[in-house]
Design a protein around this motif. Structure first.
Motif, PDB file in Angstrom:
ATOM      1  N   SER A  37       0.913  -1.415  -0.149  1.00 30.84           N
ATOM      2  CA  SER A  37       0.322  -0.345  -0.364  1.00 30.84           C
ATOM      3  C   SER A  37       0.540   1.285   0.532  1.00 30.84           C
ATOM      4  O   SER A  37       0.315   2.252  -1.114  1.00 30.84           O
ATOM      5  CB  SER A  37      -0.911  -0.147   0.936  1.00 30.84           C
ATOM      6  N   VAL A  38       1.562   1.358   0.882  1.00 28.57           N
ATOM      7  CA  VAL A  38       2.858   2.104   0.467  1.00 28.57           C
ATOM      8  C   VAL A  38       3.222   2.916  -0.501  1.00 28.57           C
ATOM      9  O   VAL A  38       3.912   3.733  -1.482  1.00 28.57           O
ATOM     10  CB  VAL A  38       3.940   2.261   1.697  1.00 28.57           C
ATOM     11  N   VAL A  39       3.498   1.617  -1.529  1.00 27.33           N
ATOM     12  CA  VAL A  39       4.091   1.248  -2.645  1.00 27.33           C
ATOM     13  C   VAL A  39       3.012   1.983  -4.376  1.00 27.33           C
ATOM     14  O   VAL A  39       3.597   2.997  -4.324  1.00 27.33           O
ATOM     15  CB  VAL A  39       4.836  -0.052  -3.281  1.00 27.33           C
ATOM     16  N   ALA A  40       1.934   1.738  -3.353  1.00 28.18           N
ATOM     17  CA  ALA A  40       0.835   2.330  -3.909  1.00 28.18           C
ATOM     18  C   ALA A  40       0.429   3.479  -3.751  1.00 28.18           C
ATOM     19  O   ALA A  40      -0.584   4.441  -4.299  1.00 28.18           O
ATOM     20  CB  ALA A  40      -0.265   1.092  -3.889  1.00 28.18           C
ATOM     21  N   GLU A  41       0.920   4.095  -2.599  1.00 26.70           N
ATOM     22  CA  GLU A  41       1.361   5.298  -2.211  1.00 26.70           C
ATOM     23  C   GLU A  41      -0.674   5.741  -1.771  1.00 26.70           C
ATOM     24  O   GLU A  41      -1.445   6.520  -1.684  1.00 26.70           O
ATOM     25  CB  GLU A  41       1.010   6.477  -3.607  1.00 26.70           C
ATOM     26  N   LYS A  42      -1.000   4.404  -1.245  1.00 25.95           N
ATOM     27  CA  LYS A  42      -2.112   4.770  -0.191  1.00 25.95           C
ATOM     28  C   LYS A  42      -1.896   5.564   1.271  1.00 25.95           C
ATOM     29  O   LYS A  42      -2.684   6.179   1.454  1.00 25.95           O
ATOM     30  CB  LYS A  42      -2.611   3.213  -0.555  1.00 25.95           C
ATOM     31  N   TYR A  43      -0.685   4.676   1.576  1.00 28.83           N
ATOM     32  CA  TYR A  43      -0.176   5.613   3.174  1.00 28.83           C
ATOM     33  C   TYR A  43       0.635   6.509   2.820  1.00 28.83           C
ATOM     34  O   TYR A  43       1.859   5.520   1.729  1.00 28.83           O
ATOM     35  CB  TYR A  43       0.121   4.022   3.870  1.00 28.83           C
ATOM     36  N   GLU A  44       1.263   7.065   3.273  1.00 29.63           N
ATOM     37  CA  GLU A  44       2.264   8.291   3.268  1.00 29.63           C
ATOM     38  C   GLU A  44       3.875   7.219   3.969  1.00 29.63           C
ATOM     39  O   GLU A  44       4.353   6.697   3.224  1.00 29.63           O
ATOM     40  CB  GLU A  44       2.068   9.184   4.268  1.00 29.63           C
ATOM     41  N   GLY A  45       3.375   6.466   5.064  1.00 30.41           N
ATOM     42  CA  GLY A  45       3.787   5.106   5.447  1.00 30.41           C
ATOM     43  C   GLY A  45       3.533   4.566   6.397  1.00 30.41           C
ATOM     44  O   GLY A  45       2.501   4.704   6.293  1.00 30.41           O
ATOM     45  N   VAL A  46       4.268   4.168   6.620  1.00 29.99           N
ATOM     46  CA  VAL A  46       3.724   2.581   7.703  1.00 29.99           C
ATOM     47  C   VAL A  46       4.656   2.648   9.259  1.00 29.99           C
ATOM     48  O   VAL A  46       6.072   2.239   8.886  1.00 29.99           O
ATOM     49  CB  VAL A  46       3.674   0.702   7.087  1.00 29.99           C
ATOM     50  N   LEU A  47       4.250   2.359  10.398  1.00 24.81           N
ATOM     51  CA  LEU A  47       4.409   1.914  11.184  1.00 24.81           C
ATOM     52  C   LEU A  47       4.604   1.023  12.172  1.00 24.81           C
ATOM     53  O   LEU A  47       3.743   0.620  12.324  1.00 24.81           O
ATOM     54  CB  LEU A  47       4.221   3.793  12.304  1.00 24.81           C
TER      55      LEU A  47
ATOM     56  N   GLU B 150      13.151  -0.259  22.317  1.00 28.98           N
ATOM     57  CA  GLU B 150      13.544   0.553  21.709  1.00 28.98           C
ATOM     58  C   GLU B 150      14.795   0.922  21.277  1.00 28.98           C
ATOM     59  O   GLU B 150      15.134   1.816  19.971  1.00 28.98           O
ATOM     60  CB  GLU B 150      14.684   0.707  23.014  1.00 28.98           C
ATOM     61  N   LYS B 151      14.535  -0.612  20.169  1.00 32.07           N
ATOM     62  CA  LYS B 151      15.460  -0.263  18.441  1.00 32.07           C
ATOM     63  C   LYS B 151      14.992  -1.836  17.997  1.00 32.07           C
ATOM     64  O   LYS B 151      15.434  -1.550  16.892  1.00 32.07           O
ATOM     65  CB  LYS B 151      16.671  -1.147  19.105  1.00 32.07           C
ATOM     66  N   ASN B 152      13.303  -1.392  17.989  1.00 28.38           N
ATOM     67  CA  ASN B 152      12.828  -2.847  16.708  1.00 28.38           C
ATOM     68  C   ASN B 152      11.515  -2.357  16.415  1.00 28.38           C
ATOM     69  O   ASN B 152      11.795  -2.783  15.351  1.00 28.38           O
ATOM     70  CB  ASN B 152      12.120  -4.279  17.567  1.00 28.38           C
ATOM     71  N   ILE B 153      11.469  -0.612  15.911  1.00 25.82           N
ATOM     72  CA  ILE B 153      10.223  -0.420  15.841  1.00 25.82           C
ATOM     73  C   ILE B 153      10.913   0.159  14.670  1.00 25.82           C
ATOM     74  O   ILE B 153      12.015   1.412  13.863  1.00 25.82           O
ATOM     75  CB  ILE B 153       9.975   1.010  16.597  1.00 25.82           C
ATOM     76  N   VAL B 154      10.486   0.510  13.843  1.00 27.72           N
ATOM     77  CA  VAL B 154      10.385   0.300  12.335  1.00 27.72           C
ATOM     78  C   VAL B 154       9.733   1.465  11.469  1.00 27.72           C
ATOM     79  O   VAL B 154       8.390   1.071  11.625  1.00 27.72           O
ATOM     80  CB  VAL B 154      11.167  -0.830  10.826  1.00 27.72           C
ATOM     81  N   TYR B 155       9.867   2.488  10.409  1.00 25.48           N
ATOM     82  CA  TYR B 155       8.645   3.013   9.816  1.00 25.48           C
ATOM     83  C   TYR B 155       9.883   2.630   8.581  1.00 25.48           C
ATOM     84  O   TYR B 155      10.945   2.662   7.499  1.00 25.48           O
ATOM     85  CB  TYR B 155       8.996   4.332  10.436  1.00 25.48           C
ATOM     86  N   ILE B 156       8.503   2.494   7.668  1.00 22.44           N
ATOM     87  CA  ILE B 156       8.854   1.839   6.101  1.00 22.44           C
ATOM     88  C   ILE B 156       7.984   3.344   5.919  1.00 22.44           C
ATOM     89  O   ILE B 156       6.525   3.561   5.939  1.00 22.44           O
ATOM     90  CB  ILE B 156       7.514   0.571   5.964  1.00 22.44           C
ATOM     91  N   SER B 157       8.967   3.784   4.453  1.00 21.88           N
ATOM     92  CA  SER B 157       8.119   4.939   3.376  1.00 21.88           C
ATOM     93  C   SER B 157       9.004   4.837   2.632  1.00 21.88           C
ATOM     94  O   SER B 157      10.406   4.704   1.870  1.00 21.88           O
ATOM     95  CB  SER B 157       7.798   6.371   4.241  1.00 21.88           C
ATOM     96  N   GLU B 158       8.422   5.182   0.739  1.00 23.80           N
ATOM     97  CA  GLU B 158       8.981   5.392  -0.035  1.00 23.80           C
ATOM     98  C   GLU B 158       9.716   6.808  -0.067  1.00 23.80           C
ATOM     99  O   GLU B 158      10.872   6.555  -0.454  1.00 23.80           O
ATOM    100  CB  GLU B 158       8.512   5.927  -1.444  1.00 23.80           C
TER     101      GLU B 158
END
Length: 436
Positions: free
Chosen positions: A87-97, A109-117
């Motif tokens: 959905s991020v690649v399709a630009e449905k979402y700005e990003g995924v937390l 503290e170190k495992n959280i990831v923010y995914i975005s184009e």
């Protein structure tokens, strides 16, 4: 009428009758006013709300995120992470937390990831980190048997009151106001020097190229011709700036009243009371304090010394521009000589904004307010902070003394250069001309 006054009159009339001068004099205010309203209109437009998907496998953090005008946080913990990535690649979402489930709270503290184009802004990253840190801190306190509600109740907000040694209250942000006023005057001087110094230089090059200079120099001294060009051009420039101010102000007010466009939308988010707002006594008192502090600034002396530094700085640099114009045959050849002139101006601006603001009476600010090539900018930025009169006088004496010396040196280059053709001089040759 003296020869110098005739040259000044000739330069002034030739500049103000020039078609490009007339067009820019009356077109520039239209452009500036139009630019102001375009910026105001664009600033008033709200950007599209960005959708941020939160995949929280732990179920601990998603409630921390509240949607606002800029970001719409959506709980998508039931959707697979692979689907959200698509959905991020399709630009449905700005990003995924993405918050994966962890065995211990410390692993979050170190495992959280923010995914975005696209790379997110630092303010967004800092806000997300702060929200997660706050939640982890609360969980740690609860695990240690500490009542979080008691800690929250114990938190305090401090508002520092500022007073002078005399007991008078003052306001926050006063230093920023002072540096803005001084910087405005300093920036005005720099722009005037660059614009009209170049005009002096081009005038000399044009007359030299057309061989008119040979006829003129047979009747007047080179020094008189150089000073006449500098003063005449500066008078034309001041007239142009005056017309810009009057016409621009009339257009700005007229367009605002006619179309009702809010050109000040760019500062709409600032805590400045607007007409018609419900003003609390505290807001009114703060506004009155700001006005009182601004009026208490040495505005008259600042304007008076601005004129002196303006005259000294402009004549100092314009004499160098005139010497460069006399030394070359075309504007392309001036590039090797212009950089040493522009560097002190740029240095003065950087010193002013990065040193004077934090330490207006420090060694660096004081020294550069005495150096003649930077003093017109740096000293004007220091004056609102309260500079001893003797320092201002010393700076002016050095400035005008340097001006006389530079004019004398520039006149020697000018005297030789205006009759030299066909060869671009080097720095070594310019030094030889000073000895003639």
């Amino acid at each position: 009428m003296s020869i110098l006054s005739l040259i000044i009159k000739r330069e002034f009339i030739s500049k103000v009758r020039n078609k490009s001068f007339i067009v820019m004099t009356f077109v520039s205010p239209l452009l500036f006013v139009a630019l102001a309203f375009v910026v105001g209109y664009l600033s008033s437009m709200r950007s599209d709300q960005k959708k941020i998907a939160i995949h929280d496998e732990s179920g601990l953090f998603y409630k921390q995120f509240e949607s606002n005008e800029a970001y719409d946080y959506l709980d998508r913990s039931t959707v697979s992470i692979e689907t959200l990535k698509d959905s991020v690649v399709a630009e449905k979402y700005e990003g995924v937390l993405y918050i994966p489930k962890a065995d211990t709270i410390s692993k979050y503290e170190k495992n959280i990831v923010y995914i975005s184009e696209d790379s997110p802004s630092m303010s967004f990253i800092n806000k997300v980190e702060l929200l997660i840190e706050d939640k982890i801190t609360h969980i740690n306190l609860q695990n240690k048997g500490i009542d979080v509600a008691v800690i929250d109740e114990a938190k305090s907000s401090v508002n520092l009151n500022l007073t002078k040694a005399t007991g008078e209250t003052t306001v926050k942000g006063l230093n920023e106001i002072k540096i803005f006023i001084g910087g405005m005057f300093g920036y005005f001087i720099m722009m005037f020097i660059i614009i009209y110094g170049n005009m002096v230089m081009r005038s000399v090059i044009e007359e030299k190229t057309n061989r008119i200079i040979e006829v003129i120099i047979s009747s007047v001294k080179p020094f008189q011709l150089m000073m006449g060009k500098i003063i005449g051009t500066s008078m034309a420039g001041l007239l142009q700036f005056l017309i810009w101010g009057v016409v621009g102000g009339v257009l700005f007010i007229g367009v605002n009243l006619l179309f009702g466009v809010d050109s000040t939308a760019a500062i709409a988010n600032n805590p400045i009371p607007q007409a018609g707002d419900a003003l609390s006594p505290t807001v009114m008192q703060n506004a009155q304090q700001y006005i009182s502090e601004i009026l208490a600034l040495p505005l008259f002396s600042l304007f008076f010394f601005f004129l002196l530094f303006f005259i000294g700085g402009y004549f100092l640099y314009s004499s160098l521009y005139a010497a460069i114009g006399a030394a070359v045959d075309n504007e392309t050849d001036t590039q090797q000589f212009l950089l040493p002139i522009l560097l002190p101006l740029m240095l003065g601006v950087y010193i002013g904004f990065f040193t004077v603001m934090h330490d207006p009476h420090g060694t660096v600010a004081t020294v550069f307010s005495m150096i003649p090539f930077t003093s017109p900018i740096v000293m004007l930025m220091r004056i609102p902070f309260g500079v001893p009169l003797w320092e201002i006088i010393v700076s002016l004496v050095i400035l005008f003394g340097s001006f006389m010396g530079v004019v004398w040196l520039a006149a020697k280059i000018y005297r030789i250069g205006i009759l030299m053709y066909g060869k671009r001089p080097s720095w070594k040759e310019l030094y030889k001309w000073l000895k003639y």
